[in-house]
Every structure is written in C-alpha cells, then in structure tokens.
Design an enzyme around this catalytic site. Structure first.
Site, PDB file in Angstrom:
ATOM      1  N   GLU A  43     -25.160  42.630  46.735  1.00 30.14           N
ATOM      2  CA  GLU A  43     -25.656  41.353  46.242  1.00 30.14           C
ATOM      3  C   GLU A  43     -24.551  40.526  45.597  1.00 30.14           C
ATOM      4  OE1 GLU A  43     -28.344  40.016  46.946  1.00 30.14           O
ATOM      5  OE2 GLU A  43     -29.594  41.675  47.637  1.00 30.14           O
ATOM      6  N   TYR A 126     -30.489  35.745  39.859  1.00 28.21           N
ATOM      7  CA  TYR A 126     -30.841  36.160  41.218  1.00 28.21           C
ATOM      8  C   TYR A 126     -30.487  37.624  41.441  1.00 28.21           C
ATOM      9  CZ  TYR A 126     -30.338  37.420  46.019  1.00 28.21           C
ATOM     10  OH  TYR A 126     -30.430  38.134  47.183  1.00 28.21           O
ATOM     11  N   ASP A 144     -33.477  32.854  46.239  1.00 23.57           N
ATOM     12  CA  ASP A 144     -32.159  32.349  46.608  1.00 23.57           C
ATOM     13  C   ASP A 144     -32.353  31.039  47.366  1.00 23.57           C
ATOM     14  OD1 ASP A 144     -33.038  33.065  49.142  1.00 23.57           O
ATOM     15  OD2 ASP A 144     -31.229  34.191  49.657  1.00 23.57           O
TER      16      ASP A 144
END
Length: 296
Positions: A43, A126, A144
């Site tokens: 990520e 996020y 996102d």
C-alpha cells in the site's frame, strides 16, 4: 448543472462481487497467506505509483527483507537503493521507520486498529484503513481515487468526485458496505478494482460495468463534469526530476559523490542546489566535507 451531495445507496453488491470474482486481477498481495506487513508494504509503495511498477520492487524487497525486523535492521543506504525509481523516495525512509516502530512497539506484528495504524510513521488515513480491511478483515470504508470516482458516478450521478472530503467520502462508502463482515471486505476490494479497470477517469467502459443498470450517472445520460478541474501533475523540469537525478548518481555508484559529480547532472545551479538541499533536509543524502553520500 445542480450536483447532489449524497443519495441513498444504490450499488448492486451481488453484481459487483460477481464481476470481481471473474475479472479481478491476480495480484501477488491478494494471495492467500499474505501477511499484514506485506500488504502495508504494498500500500505504501502503491501511493501515486502504477501497480506494474510496484510489483517487481515489492517482490525484491520481501526477498531481501521478509518482515519488519529485517527491514528495521537494514542499512538505510541499501533501503534507498532498493527503492529504485518508484518515486517519492521519502516513502522508503518512512517504511524503515515504520518497521522499527512495528518491531519495538508492536512486537513485530502490524496492528489491526485504524488508530494504531495511523500512529505508524508514513501511514495515512487511506493506508491505515486499507491495511485494517485487506490484511485484518476489518469492515471499514477504504477510499482512494478510484473508489471516489465510482461512488461519484454510481451513487451521486456526476462524472468526477471533485475535491476530496475525508468525512463525506468515508461516510458515503461506509453507507454502501454490506452488513456481513467478509462481504464488506470483498466489496471494498471490488469497488476499488472496478474504478481501476472499468470505471476509469478518461474512458469509462460502461458496457462492461456490473453497475450500469443502477448507475445514477448512466441514468442521467453521462453528463460531462462542470466542476473545478484538477491540474495535471508534471515531472519534466521539476525539482522532483532533479532530486531523482541526484539520487541516481549515489544509488548507481558506491553511495558517495563529489559536488562536482552532482553538479554535472543538471545545468540550472539554483534549482540543482535547491533540490540537493532538500534531499539533505529529508535525510536522503548526507554531506560530509566536500562529498555527499547516502545515509549510513
């Protein structure tokens, strides 16, 4: 054109999950048995970086440093080298700092709680929610750019999401989550994948979309966006490009270089000096006498 701020959820969960089961990409971090650390690494690397560029670097990092303990103990210069050309190299430093906190505070295990994740270096809203959801199965909204666009079209009936609003965006996605915990996690992955593959920014493929029948934007005739336009990011000629060229000199050699060697990479003295100074401030480059080097 009048924009509505929010509408009742209309996303067909079954249609979306059925589509994802057949069309979702077989990305390595989606494999059974992927650890929370491996997902966190993915990520962070994927921020503003295409998946195709992330995958080989992610694989190489895990081969060299399988977990947070190995990364925490690694020489920082090697961490910067292994980051390569993913861009925004400060992320590499934050990842190592994050690894150290995971080891020292959490016993080497990435926490599942969003607030605990947010306390880790380099982990934003996020990333914290993505790790909580995708690694630990927590039914939290994950938002996102792709998700915001799908929700804007399918639920709000507008072509683009407009400026981000964390509270509004999280509330909008939370309202769409199925009650079942496992389905909520699958839904989050599928919604993101739909935005990446089908409901794309420039050329959405509505004829392939599982949500076309219920999509508010399609029902409205796919009206063009008449709100503020986001300025396209440039790279050529920016300080980012110069920083990258300076780091390349250090990464590709023995980790050190004279000022004269660095001066040769860019003709604009003022911009080059500014870029080099920012690398020093960020901790990516160290100055020792008349030489510069990657951190020890």
């Amino acid at each position: 054109m009048r924009h509505t701020s929010y509408c009742a959820p209309v996303v067909d969960v079954d249609a979306l999950l059925g589509w994802y089961a057949g069309a979702g990409r077989a990305l390595p971090w989606r494999s059974e048995g992927t650890t929370a650390w491996e997902i966190l690494l993915c990520e962070v690397m994927s921020q503003q970086t295409p998946v195709a560029r992330v995958e080989p670097v992610w694989q190489a990092w895990l081969k060299r440093w399988p977990g947070p303990a190995e990364l925490a103990a690694a020489p920082t210069a090697e961490v910067i080298r292994m980051w390569g050309k993913l861009g925004y190299p400060r992320r590499a430093l934050r990842l190592q700092e994050c690894a150290r906190v995971v080891v020292e505070i959490h016993g080497g295990e990435v926490p599942a709680d969003v607030d605990a994740l947010l306390a880790l270096p380099g982990v934003g809203d996020y990333t914290a929610r993505a790790v909580a959801c995708f690694a630990h199965g927590e039914p939290v909204p994950v938002v996102d750019t792709n998700v915001r666009r799908v929700v804007a079209r399918a639920v709000r009936g507008i072509a683009e999401a407009g400026p981000p609003s964390s509270r509004r965006d999280l509330d909008s996605v939370a309202a769409l989550l199925p009650d079942d915990r496992a389905r909520a996690v699958d839904f989050s992955v599928a919604l993101m994948e739909l935005g990446a593959l089908v409901c794309t920014a420039r050329v959405p493929r509505c004829h392939e979309c599982p949500l076309t029948a219920s999509c508010a934007w399609v029902a409205a005739g796919r009206p063009a966006w008449d709100g503020p336009r986001r300025r396209a990011q440039t790279y050529a000629g920016t300080d980012r490009q110069v920083r990258g060229l300076l780091l390349d000199v250090l990464r590709d050699g023995d980790g050190t270089a004279t000022r004269a060697r660095l001066d040769a990479v860019w003709p604009d003295d003022v911009q080059r000096d500014r870029a080099l100074a920012s690398l020093v401030v960020d901790g990516l480059v160290v100055r020792v006498g008349d030489r510069y080097s990657l951190p020890g």
